[in-house]
Design a protein around this motif. Structure first.
Motif, short mmCIF file in Angstrom:
data_model
loop_
_atom_site.label_atom_id
_atom_site.label_comp_id
_atom_site.label_asym_id
_atom_site.label_seq_id
_atom_site.Cartn_x
_atom_site.Cartn_y
_atom_site.Cartn_z
N ILE A 167 0.89 -1.13 -0.13
CA ILE A 167 -0.02 0.21 -0.08
C ILE A 167 0.89 1.02 0.09
O ILE A 167 0.74 2.39 -0.66
N LEU A 168 2.01 1.15 0.65
CA LEU A 168 2.90 2.42 1.04
C LEU A 168 3.55 2.59 -0.30
O LEU A 168 4.11 3.83 -0.70
N ALA A 169 3.90 1.33 -0.84
CA ALA A 169 4.81 1.66 -2.35
C ALA A 169 3.93 2.33 -3.31
O ALA A 169 4.51 2.86 -4.27
N VAL A 170 2.58 2.34 -3.11
CA VAL A 170 1.69 3.04 -4.13
C VAL A 170 1.49 4.39 -3.90
O VAL A 170 1.41 5.31 -4.59
N ASN A 171 1.27 4.61 -2.46
CA ASN A 171 1.19 5.89 -1.88
C ASN A 171 1.81 6.02 -0.37
O ASN A 171 1.21 5.57 0.24
N LYS A 172 3.07 6.32 -0.62
CA LYS A 172 3.84 6.58 0.64
C LYS A 172 3.38 7.48 1.61
O LYS A 172 3.70 7.46 2.84
N ASN A 173 2.56 8.40 1.33
CA ASN A 173 2.06 9.21 2.33
C ASN A 173 0.67 8.80 2.97
O ASN A 173 -0.07 9.54 3.55
N TYR A 174 0.08 7.50 2.47
CA TYR A 174 -0.91 7.14 3.26
C TYR A 174 -0.93 6.81 4.35
O TYR A 174 -0.10 6.12 4.74
N PRO A 175 -1.87 7.51 5.34
CA PRO A 175 -1.54 7.49 6.78
C PRO A 175 -1.96 6.17 7.45
O PRO A 175 -1.93 5.84 8.82
N PHE A 176 -2.70 5.44 6.74
CA PHE A 176 -3.59 4.36 7.59
C PHE A 176 -3.08 2.71 7.01
O PHE A 176 -4.26 1.92 6.68
N ALA A 177 -2.01 2.58 6.46
CA ALA A 177 -1.58 1.41 5.59
C ALA A 177 -1.94 0.33 6.34
O ALA A 177 -2.36 -0.64 5.94
N LEU A 178 -1.52 0.28 7.56
CA LEU A 178 -1.86 -0.99 8.43
C LEU A 178 -3.41 -1.29 8.46
O LEU A 178 -3.77 -2.45 8.49
N SER A 179 -4.07 -0.39 8.96
CA SER A 179 -5.50 -0.40 8.99
C SER A 179 -6.28 -0.67 7.91
O SER A 179 -6.69 -1.68 7.91
N LEU A 180 -5.69 -0.18 6.82
CA LEU A 180 -6.27 -0.62 5.53
C LEU A 180 -5.98 -2.20 5.04
O LEU A 180 -6.63 -3.07 4.74
N ALA A 181 -4.68 -2.57 5.22
CA ALA A 181 -4.25 -3.86 5.20
C ALA A 181 -5.08 -5.09 6.05
O ALA A 181 -5.42 -6.00 5.47
N SER A 182 -5.09 -4.77 7.29
CA SER A 182 -6.01 -5.56 8.27
C SER A 182 -7.46 -5.77 7.70
O SER A 182 -8.05 -6.68 7.94
N THR A 183 -7.88 -4.41 7.43
CA THR A 183 -9.26 -4.57 6.83
C THR A 183 -9.59 -5.19 5.50
O THR A 183 -10.49 -5.89 5.65
N ILE A 184 -8.41 -5.16 4.61
CA ILE A 184 -8.96 -5.95 3.54
C ILE A 184 -8.66 -7.55 3.86
O ILE A 184 -9.47 -8.34 3.37
N LEU A 185 -7.62 -7.98 4.77
CA LEU A 185 -7.57 -9.40 4.91
C LEU A 185 -8.73 -9.86 5.62
O LEU A 185 -9.44 -10.68 5.23
#
Length: 222
Positions: A167-185
């Motif tokens: 996620i951060l590789a796509v948008n390094k400034n996105y502040p909720f990468a872990l939250s988004l990753a766990s939400t997707i999983l």
């Protein structure tokens, strides 16, 4: 590559089990048949006595591998997450475009699972059904914090970290990468559950899949 995958061993945190079930024929039968039995009768009704009857072995022999059915469920969950991680790495490592890589990762972790012939004693399709229906019971307990400190959930957390890095590789400034990753999983599992049991409260039906939803989400969010 096929020969390499045929000797791949899925590793589960050793503190979850007493004896590694992968080291014996009985252990493999315990794992194989526990998956079939839990899928058939549900985790609440599942007991080591019933499993022993199914595999033609004493109940006490199962306790030599797992101290409780809760630990067995944790083993099955950890095995699934490790297997999913292997699928994730295998299918994304050669993709250089960050957006394509993330979309592929989302597809891997939200799609309906098909059986993998590299692990003959484990039916991944049935195990996936257990993960959708039962996996939350492996950590929604009073002991979760102490078990987390012991490393029981390290593979689960590692998969989420991998996704967050994409996620951060796509948008390094996105502040909720872990939250988004766990939400997707977790959301992928939840949408599959709703699709099966509560179709009136999900759009994932009639050709629309959880994968479609989460790819749409990341494309609009990132």
């Amino acid at each position: 590559m096929k020969d390499l995958l045929s000797v791949l061993k899925i590793s589960v945190p050793s503190k979850i089990y007493i004896k590694d079930p992968e080291t014996s024929d009985l252990g493999k039968r315990i794992v194989e048949n526990s998956i079939l039995l839990i899928n058939e009768i549900g985790f609440e009704s599942f007991t080591f006595k019933k499993l022993g009857t199914k595999i033609g072995s004493n109940e006490s022999s199962i306790y030599r591998y797992f101290e409780s059915k809760h630990k067995l469920l944790q083993y099955l969950s950890s095995w699934y997450w490790a297997w999913l991680e292997y699928q994730l790495v295998l299918e994304t490592f050669s993709i250089s475009n960050t957006q394509e890589k993330l979309e592929k990762a989302v597809k891997v972790i939200t799609r309906t699972v098909e059986e993998d012939s590299n692990f003959s004693h484990i039916n991944e399709t049935i195990l996936y059904k257990i993960i959708v229906n039962e996996s939350s019971k492996s950590f929604l307990t009073k002991e979760v914090d102490s078990e987390n400190k012991e490393g029981y959930f390290e593979i689960y957390k590692r998969v989420i970290t991998r996704i967050s890095e994409m996620i951060l590789a796509v948008n390094k400034n996105y502040p909720f990468a872990l939250s988004l990753a766990s939400t997707i999983l977790e959301g992928g599992l939840h949408q599959h559950y709703l699709k099966e049991h509560f179709p009136s409260i999900t759009n994932c039906k009639k050709g629309k899949t959880p994968t479609d939803f989460f790819i749409h989400l990341i494309n609009n969010l990132l």
